[in-house]
Motif scaffolding. Structure first.
Motif, mmCIF file in Angstrom:
data_model
loop_
_atom_site.group_PDB
_atom_site.id
_atom_site.type_symbol
_atom_site.label_atom_id
_atom_site.label_comp_id
_atom_site.label_asym_id
_atom_site.label_seq_id
_atom_site.Cartn_x
_atom_site.Cartn_y
_atom_site.Cartn_z
ATOM 1 N N LYS A 96 68.164 35.066 -26.611
ATOM 2 C CA LYS A 96 69.041 35.808 -25.654
ATOM 3 C C LYS A 96 69.295 35.391 -24.513
ATOM 4 C CE LYS A 96 69.074 40.252 -28.302
ATOM 5 N NZ LYS A 96 68.847 41.828 -28.241
ATOM 6 N N ASN B 36 70.531 40.297 -23.244
ATOM 7 C CA ASN B 36 69.389 40.086 -22.271
ATOM 8 C C ASN B 36 69.926 41.091 -21.202
ATOM 9 O OD1 ASN B 36 67.997 39.013 -19.761
ATOM 10 N ND2 ASN B 36 67.388 37.610 -21.188
ATOM 11 N N HIS C 15 65.345 38.262 -27.446
ATOM 12 C CA HIS C 15 65.400 37.500 -28.369
ATOM 13 C C HIS C 15 65.793 38.352 -29.647
ATOM 14 C CE1 HIS C 15 61.197 38.293 -28.471
ATOM 15 N NE2 HIS C 15 61.180 38.375 -29.839
ATOM 16 N N ILE C 16 66.129 37.557 -30.850
ATOM 17 C CA ILE C 16 66.348 38.334 -32.174
ATOM 18 C C ILE C 16 65.448 37.531 -33.182
ATOM 19 C CG2 ILE C 16 68.009 38.940 -33.862
ATOM 20 C CD1 ILE C 16 70.276 38.935 -31.977
ATOM 21 N N THR D 153 64.863 41.725 -36.381
ATOM 22 C CA THR D 153 64.157 42.667 -35.527
ATOM 23 C C THR D 153 64.707 42.146 -34.079
ATOM 24 O OG1 THR D 153 62.083 42.512 -36.326
ATOM 25 C CG2 THR D 153 61.996 43.258 -34.268
ATOM 26 N N ASP D 154 65.159 43.529 -33.397
ATOM 27 C CA ASP D 154 66.197 42.940 -32.143
ATOM 28 C C ASP D 154 65.305 43.254 -30.933
ATOM 29 O OD1 ASP D 154 68.047 42.538 -30.458
ATOM 30 O OD2 ASP D 154 69.088 44.191 -30.544
ATOM 31 N N ALA D 155 64.918 42.501 -30.069
ATOM 32 C CA ALA D 155 64.095 42.490 -28.882
ATOM 33 C C ALA D 155 64.910 42.258 -27.831
ATOM 34 C CB ALA D 155 62.947 41.493 -28.879
ATOM 35 N N PRO D 156 64.684 42.493 -26.435
ATOM 36 C CA PRO D 156 65.605 42.432 -25.174
ATOM 37 C C PRO D 156 65.648 41.037 -25.002
ATOM 38 C CG PRO D 156 63.549 44.011 -24.681
ATOM 39 C CD PRO D 156 63.601 43.417 -26.117
#
Length: 325
Positions: free
Chosen positions: A180, A51, A135-136, A130-133
């Motif tokens: 995250k 995060n 969460h995954i 898929t990775d995001a700011p």
């Protein structure tokens, strides 16, 4: 007769005191600048993958250090002196703020995921990651899952550390969201499941899960939102609010018998807080850090079973909960 002007005499004829070599603001400025910089360099890969709140906090702390150093250089030695008691109070407050903030940033250093866990972020033929700011997402590459799992990591644990185990769960036709949380503290992402539930109407059955503090957060959400989720998987964790009367909630409690943090005694003491039909899975010889792939954790117990075998049982117990009618 020629006189040599004193070093403290300015062009206007006034005498200014010599600047001390080690000024209070210089020391503070160096601390506020160097400590965040060192922390960022030590944990750069983990922080950039997590995060963004922690990176922002480190950057803001470093900026405070720059401001203090610039302010010190711009101070006019001829300005009116501040009353001594105000100086003392100001310095005490500044020291306390420095200790609290920088101490918290040091304590919040994350437990980084192992190289194998980081590699799992690439996904596989049957699972897409898929990775995001914030969460995954882990989902099967085929079909449209109708079951969803929202997972809350343990305190200060790199969320990527759970991707290998949760990928095994996803292979059973489950879309998984790994939260995250800011600063790695689940309580700062208490309402995270709402976003996933609202955005995925195709998912008709939701389960919450969490490791350690993350399990407490997941259980609290389940307690506060009856009817919204059907399952709760506690990994080395237990609730703080009673769920004993929740006949609509299927619960699985998975724990390690050698856990140095969530001990068998803790699990036993929490039984009155959980429904009577809760499925308990004590993993013989497992420790706290076996519930993720982030290496050893100081203060944990000594394992008597291999990590792969313990994780196989943890995954199996979680999948069994998801398969509960």
């Amino acid at each position: 007769m020629t006189t040599v002007p004193d070093e403290g005499v300015t062009g206007t004829g006034s005498t200014a005191p010599r600047r001390p070599r080690a000024r209070f603001t210089v020391v503070l400025g160096i601390l506020w600048l160097v400590v965040p910089l060192v922390l960022f360099l030590l944990d750069r890969s983990v922080l950039l993958a997590g995060n963004p709140a922690q990176v922002i906090a480190l950057a803001a702390s470093g900026l405070i250090g720059v401001v203090l150093l610039v302010r010190d250089r711009s101070d006019d030695p001829r300005k009116a002196p501040v009353r001594p008691w105000l100086t003392v109070v100001g310095r005490v407050v500044a020291v306390l703020a420095t200790v609290v903030v920088l101490g918290a940033l040091i304590w919040l250093r994350p437990f980084g995921a192992t190289p194998a866990a980081v590699s799992a972020m690439s996904g596989s033929a049957d699972v897409r990651v898929t990775d995001a700011p914030a969460h995954i997402v882990i989902e099967p590459t085929s079909g449209t899952p109708t079951r969803g799992l929202v997972f809350q990591p343990g305190a200060r644990v790199d969320p990527r550390a759970y991707v290998p185990m949760l990928s095994e769960v996803s292979r059973q036709g489950v879309i998984v969201f790994v939260v995250k949380p800011p600063f790695g503290i689940g309580f700062l992402a208490m309402t995270a499941p709402h976003a996933f539930i609202d955005r995925h109407p195709e998912v008709t059955s939701w389960t919450l899960a969490g490791h350690s503090l993350g399990g407490v957060v997941a259980a609290t959400f389940a307690h506060d939102h009856p009817g919204l989720v059907r399952g709760l998987a506690l990994w080395a964790s237990y609730p703080v609010d009673s769920l004993a009367d929740r006949g609509d909630l299927a619960v699985a409690s998975v724990s390690g018998t050698r856990d140095g943090f969530t001990t068998p005694a803790d699990i036993e003491a929490s039984r009155p807080l959980l429904p009577g039909d809760t499925a308990y899975t004590p993993v013989e010889g497992a420790v706290h850090s076996y519930f993720g792939d982030y290496g050893e954790q100081p203060g944990d117990g000594t394992p008597t079973v291999s990590r792969p075998e313990a994780q196989r049982q943890i995954v199996a117990a979680t999948v069994a909960l998801l398969d509960t009618p």
